[in-house]
Design an enzyme around this catalytic site. Sequence first.
Site, PDB file in Angstrom:
ATOM      1  N   SER A  53     -12.726  -2.925   0.835  1.00 50.27           N
ATOM      2  CA  SER A  53     -12.982  -2.293   2.132  1.00 50.27           C
ATOM      3  C   SER A  53     -14.468  -1.947   2.233  1.00 50.27           C
ATOM      4  O   SER A  53     -15.008  -1.308   1.330  1.00 50.27           O
ATOM      5  CB  SER A  53     -12.181  -0.996   2.271  1.00 50.27           C
ATOM      6  OG  SER A  53     -10.822  -1.281   2.340  1.00 50.27           O
TER       7      SER A  53
ATOM      8  N   ARG B  36       0.872  -1.185   0.000  1.00 50.10           N
ATOM      9  CA  ARG B  36       0.000   0.000   0.000  1.00 50.10           C
ATOM     10  C   ARG B  36       0.901   1.224   0.000  1.00 50.10           C
ATOM     11  O   ARG B  36       1.259   1.739   1.063  1.00 50.10           O
ATOM     12  CB  ARG B  36      -0.907  -0.039   1.233  1.00 50.10           C
ATOM     13  CG  ARG B  36      -1.886   1.116   1.347  1.00 50.10           C
ATOM     14  CD  ARG B  36      -2.765   0.901   2.578  1.00 50.10           C
ATOM     15  NE  ARG B  36      -3.711   1.975   2.786  1.00 50.10           N
ATOM     16  CZ  ARG B  36      -3.434   3.093   3.446  1.00 50.10           C
ATOM     17  NH1 ARG B  36      -2.233   3.295   3.953  1.00 50.10           N
ATOM     18  NH2 ARG B  36      -4.368   4.021   3.601  1.00 50.10           N
TER      19      ARG B  36
ATOM     20  N   LYS C  47      -4.288   6.163   8.690  1.00 53.26           N
ATOM     21  CA  LYS C  47      -5.095   6.594   7.540  1.00 53.26           C
ATOM     22  C   LYS C  47      -5.781   7.896   7.927  1.00 53.26           C
ATOM     23  O   LYS C  47      -6.687   7.893   8.771  1.00 53.26           O
ATOM     24  CB  LYS C  47      -6.113   5.503   7.190  1.00 53.26           C
ATOM     25  CG  LYS C  47      -6.909   5.774   5.913  1.00 53.26           C
ATOM     26  CD  LYS C  47      -7.787   4.559   5.590  1.00 53.26           C
ATOM     27  CE  LYS C  47      -8.946   4.879   4.684  1.00 53.26           C
ATOM     28  NZ  LYS C  47      -8.587   5.047   3.287  1.00 53.26           N
TER      29      LYS C  47
HETATM   30  N1  TZP Z   1      -8.032   1.336   6.409  1.00 56.75           N
HETATM   31  C1  TZP Z   1      -8.779   1.551   7.475  1.00 56.75           C
HETATM   32  S1  TZP Z   1      -7.837   1.898   8.826  1.00 56.75           S
HETATM   33  C2  TZP Z   1      -6.396   1.739   7.974  1.00 56.75           C
HETATM   34  C3  TZP Z   1      -6.692   1.427   6.655  1.00 56.75           C
HETATM   35  C4  TZP Z   1      -5.716   1.222   5.581  1.00 56.75           C
HETATM   36  C5  TZP Z   1      -5.054   1.950   8.574  1.00 56.75           C
HETATM   37  C6  TZP Z   1      -4.601   0.819   9.412  1.00 56.75           C
HETATM   38  O1  TZP Z   1      -3.333   1.082   9.956  1.00 56.75           O
HETATM   39  P1  TZP Z   1      -2.951   0.750  11.462  1.00 56.75           P
HETATM   40  O2  TZP Z   1      -1.594   1.391  11.635  1.00 56.75           O
HETATM   41  O3  TZP Z   1      -2.862  -0.738  11.589  1.00 56.75           O
HETATM   42  O4  TZP Z   1      -3.987   1.370  12.341  1.00 56.75           O
END
Ligand code: TZP
Length: 212
Positions: A110, A39, A139
């Site tokens: 998602s 990603r 995010k």
């Molecule tokens: N989609 C929803 S939350 C997120 C994504 C890509 C981020 C997740 O990252 P982390 O550091 O595990 O909270």
Amino acid sequence: MKKEQLAVYFIAGTPNCRTSIDETLQAAIHGGITMFQFREKGEGALTGETKKHQALRLQSMCKQAGIPFIVNDDIDLAIEIGADGVHIGQEDEPASVVRKKIKGGIVGVSVHTMDEFEKAIIDGADYVGTGPIYSTATKTDARPVAGTTLIAKMKEKYPHFPIVGIGGITIENAVDVMKAGADGVSVITAISHANKPDQAASKLKNVFSKTK
Ligand code: TZP
Ligand code: MG
């Protein structure tokens, strides 16, 4: 794909890693991750040929380890390098279109509501990711925190459909996500920012083994 492959689903791009992404992924693989998603997003994210070459290096590591290599959003890149699959959000191309493009590959979507979940199933998704389960700083445009309630409802209605939780998941709270019915946890920070990414991955794997 097999549901078990979602157990410890590591996601990362170069901006998420404290050392090189190659080292981080190698350690995570060593610790026992079961799937990886490239990603490449945010400040300093690679583009073009540099991104492609980075993807190829990570893909080769995943191949050697026998774990699926998934590309986030970039369907053209996924097809060009022959990735095992793609992961898309609600803002990307419709899953039904991506399903056709990616043929037999893995399509992850998602989702944030039961409607989005059911649409993803109809569109031909192989698994869905839902969250943010907990608060996350990774995010910046994430939806409001959802907790584990939706996962439980989704599993109640479609017990066999593969679901992974995402967002703010740690070694400590992963157990609640698994207990709610998730087939696994998706994490960025819990592994990429760990002092020892291999140990973090292996601890998450233990949580999975003890719960499932
Ligand atoms: N989609 C929803 S939350 C997120 C994504 C890509 C981020 C997740 O990252 P982390 O550091 O595990 O909270
Ligand atoms: Mg996306």
